[in-house]
Design a protein around this motif. Structure first.
Motif, PDB file in Angstrom:
ATOM      1  N   ARG A  70     -50.624 -38.764  12.773  1.00  0.00           N
ATOM      2  CA  ARG A  70     -50.856 -39.313  11.433  1.00  0.00           C
ATOM      3  C   ARG A  70     -52.043 -38.619  10.781  1.00  0.00           C
ATOM      4  O   ARG A  70     -53.028 -38.310  11.441  1.00  0.00           O
ATOM      5  CB  ARG A  70     -51.158 -40.811  11.505  1.00  0.00           C
ATOM      6  CG  ARG A  70     -49.963 -41.609  11.931  1.00  0.00           C
ATOM      7  CD  ARG A  70     -50.334 -43.060  12.125  1.00  0.00           C
ATOM      8  NE  ARG A  70     -49.134 -43.785  12.491  1.00  0.00           N
ATOM      9  CZ  ARG A  70     -48.672 -44.826  11.839  1.00  0.00           C
ATOM     10  NH1 ARG A  70     -49.319 -45.305  10.813  1.00  0.00           N
ATOM     11  NH2 ARG A  70     -47.566 -45.411  12.226  1.00  0.00           N
ATOM     12  N   LYS A  81     -52.304 -38.651   0.071  1.00  0.00           N
ATOM     13  CA  LYS A  81     -51.059 -38.522   0.829  1.00  0.00           C
ATOM     14  C   LYS A  81     -51.257 -39.031   2.248  1.00  0.00           C
ATOM     15  O   LYS A  81     -52.288 -38.787   2.868  1.00  0.00           O
ATOM     16  CB  LYS A  81     -50.617 -37.058   0.913  1.00  0.00           C
ATOM     17  CG  LYS A  81     -50.253 -36.428  -0.394  1.00  0.00           C
ATOM     18  CD  LYS A  81     -48.832 -36.733  -0.728  1.00  0.00           C
ATOM     19  CE  LYS A  81     -48.371 -35.928  -1.927  1.00  0.00           C
ATOM     20  NZ  LYS A  81     -46.997 -36.230  -2.246  1.00  0.00           N
ATOM     21  N   VAL A  83     -49.292 -38.737   5.919  1.00  0.00           N
ATOM     22  CA  VAL A  83     -48.259 -38.004   6.647  1.00  0.00           C
ATOM     23  C   VAL A  83     -48.130 -38.619   8.032  1.00  0.00           C
ATOM     24  O   VAL A  83     -49.126 -38.774   8.742  1.00  0.00           O
ATOM     25  CB  VAL A  83     -48.613 -36.502   6.777  1.00  0.00           C
ATOM     26  CG1 VAL A  83     -47.540 -35.764   7.560  1.00  0.00           C
ATOM     27  CG2 VAL A  83     -48.817 -35.878   5.408  1.00  0.00           C
ATOM     28  N   CYS A  84     -46.903 -38.979   8.416  1.00  0.00           N
ATOM     29  CA  CYS A  84     -46.639 -39.551   9.737  1.00  0.00           C
ATOM     30  C   CYS A  84     -45.542 -38.750  10.422  1.00  0.00           C
ATOM     31  O   CYS A  84     -44.507 -38.469   9.816  1.00  0.00           O
ATOM     32  CB  CYS A  84     -46.181 -40.999   9.629  1.00  0.00           C
ATOM     33  SG  CYS A  84     -47.401 -42.120   8.955  1.00  0.00           S
ATOM     34  N   ILE A  98     -40.723 -36.123  10.060  1.00  0.00           N
ATOM     35  CA  ILE A  98     -41.977 -36.087   9.318  1.00  0.00           C
ATOM     36  C   ILE A  98     -41.745 -36.838   8.014  1.00  0.00           C
ATOM     37  O   ILE A  98     -40.852 -36.485   7.243  1.00  0.00           O
ATOM     38  CB  ILE A  98     -42.426 -34.646   9.026  1.00  0.00           C
ATOM     39  CG1 ILE A  98     -42.622 -33.880  10.335  1.00  0.00           C
ATOM     40  CG2 ILE A  98     -43.711 -34.645   8.196  1.00  0.00           C
ATOM     41  CD1 ILE A  98     -42.866 -32.398  10.146  1.00  0.00           C
ATOM     42  N   THR A 100     -43.689 -38.617   4.519  1.00  0.00           N
ATOM     43  CA  THR A 100     -44.917 -38.640   3.727  1.00  0.00           C
ATOM     44  C   THR A 100     -44.817 -39.706   2.643  1.00  0.00           C
ATOM     45  O   THR A 100     -43.732 -40.008   2.145  1.00  0.00           O
ATOM     46  CB  THR A 100     -45.195 -37.276   3.064  1.00  0.00           C
ATOM     47  OG1 THR A 100     -44.144 -36.973   2.156  1.00  0.00           O
ATOM     48  CG2 THR A 100     -45.309 -36.178   4.099  1.00  0.00           C
ATOM     49  N   THR A 102     -47.133 -41.230  -0.931  1.00  0.00           N
ATOM     50  CA  THR A 102     -48.185 -40.993  -1.913  1.00  0.00           C
ATOM     51  C   THR A 102     -48.699 -42.339  -2.406  1.00  0.00           C
ATOM     52  O   THR A 102     -47.904 -43.233  -2.715  1.00  0.00           O
ATOM     53  CB  THR A 102     -47.640 -40.187  -3.113  1.00  0.00           C
ATOM     54  OG1 THR A 102     -47.135 -38.943  -2.633  1.00  0.00           O
ATOM     55  CG2 THR A 102     -48.721 -39.931  -4.146  1.00  0.00           C
ATOM     56  N   LYS A 113     -42.681 -43.541  -0.951  1.00  0.00           N
ATOM     57  CA  LYS A 113     -42.262 -42.530   0.020  1.00  0.00           C
ATOM     58  C   LYS A 113     -41.808 -41.279  -0.721  1.00  0.00           C
ATOM     59  O   LYS A 113     -41.088 -41.355  -1.707  1.00  0.00           O
ATOM     60  CB  LYS A 113     -41.128 -43.059   0.893  1.00  0.00           C
ATOM     61  CG  LYS A 113     -40.795 -42.137   2.035  1.00  0.00           C
ATOM     62  CD  LYS A 113     -39.847 -42.782   3.008  1.00  0.00           C
ATOM     63  CE  LYS A 113     -39.631 -41.851   4.181  1.00  0.00           C
ATOM     64  NZ  LYS A 113     -38.697 -42.414   5.133  1.00  0.00           N
ATOM     65  N   LEU A 117     -39.796 -34.868   0.946  1.00  0.00           N
ATOM     66  CA  LEU A 117     -40.665 -34.281   1.957  1.00  0.00           C
ATOM     67  C   LEU A 117     -40.411 -34.842   3.356  1.00  0.00           C
ATOM     68  O   LEU A 117     -41.221 -34.686   4.241  1.00  0.00           O
ATOM     69  CB  LEU A 117     -42.133 -34.488   1.577  1.00  0.00           C
ATOM     70  CG  LEU A 117     -42.602 -33.696   0.361  1.00  0.00           C
ATOM     71  CD1 LEU A 117     -44.050 -34.016   0.045  1.00  0.00           C
ATOM     72  CD2 LEU A 117     -42.432 -32.209   0.581  1.00  0.00           C
ATOM     73  N   THR A 118     -39.278 -35.501   3.558  1.00  0.00           N
ATOM     74  CA  THR A 118     -38.921 -35.999   4.881  1.00  0.00           C
ATOM     75  C   THR A 118     -38.047 -34.955   5.565  1.00  0.00           C
ATOM     76  O   THR A 118     -37.078 -34.487   4.991  1.00  0.00           O
ATOM     77  CB  THR A 118     -38.166 -37.340   4.770  1.00  0.00           C
ATOM     78  OG1 THR A 118     -39.008 -38.282   4.114  1.00  0.00           O
ATOM     79  CG2 THR A 118     -37.773 -37.862   6.133  1.00  0.00           C
TER      80      THR A 118
END
Length: 127
Positions: A70, A81, A83-84, A98, A100, A102, A113, A117-118
């Protein structure tokens, strides 16, 4: 929203713009303080929880080190942001996703979400 400060663990400290200092717990949320606000103000310290989807897992690493799966960062223009890297079993390198988010409203603590960007492990390794 109230927070139990005894369970809050600082993983990283970041700055937001020129006014705010932020302590981040990757499994709870953020504590923000506006360092330029009058010291007599009651609203100096604020808590912003992480998105509920990022709170579905427990802290994996309990040795005092920040979780490498994370990260929270401040991008250009003060955009925050999260990120996980989500895995079925920690600390497995794959399969993973992955995801993300915002922080779209810092005052309401509203996260969105980032759909575009996933990416999954196979997509990531094919870059």
């Amino acid at each position: 929203m109230k927070i139990n400060l005894y369970s809050f663990k600082t993983d990283v400290v970041i700055t937001i713009g020129e006014r705010c200092l932020c302590w981040v717990d990757y499994y709870h949320g953020m504590l923000l303080i506006d360092v330029l606000t009058d010291s007599n103000s009651n609203s100096r310290l604020r808590y912003i929880p992480l998105t509920s989807k990022a709170l579905k897992t427990d802290r994996v690493y309990k040795d005092g080190k920040p979780d490498p799966f994370r990260r929270l960062s401040v991008c250009d223009g003060g955009i925050i942001k999260l990120v996980c890297i989500i895995t079925k079993k920690h600390p497995s390198p794959y399969p993973f996703t992955i995801a993300t988010w915002t922080l779209v409203d810092i005052y309401q603590g509203r996260w969105e979400k980032d759909v575009n960007l996933t990416m999954g492990a196979s997509e990531f390794f094919n870059l």
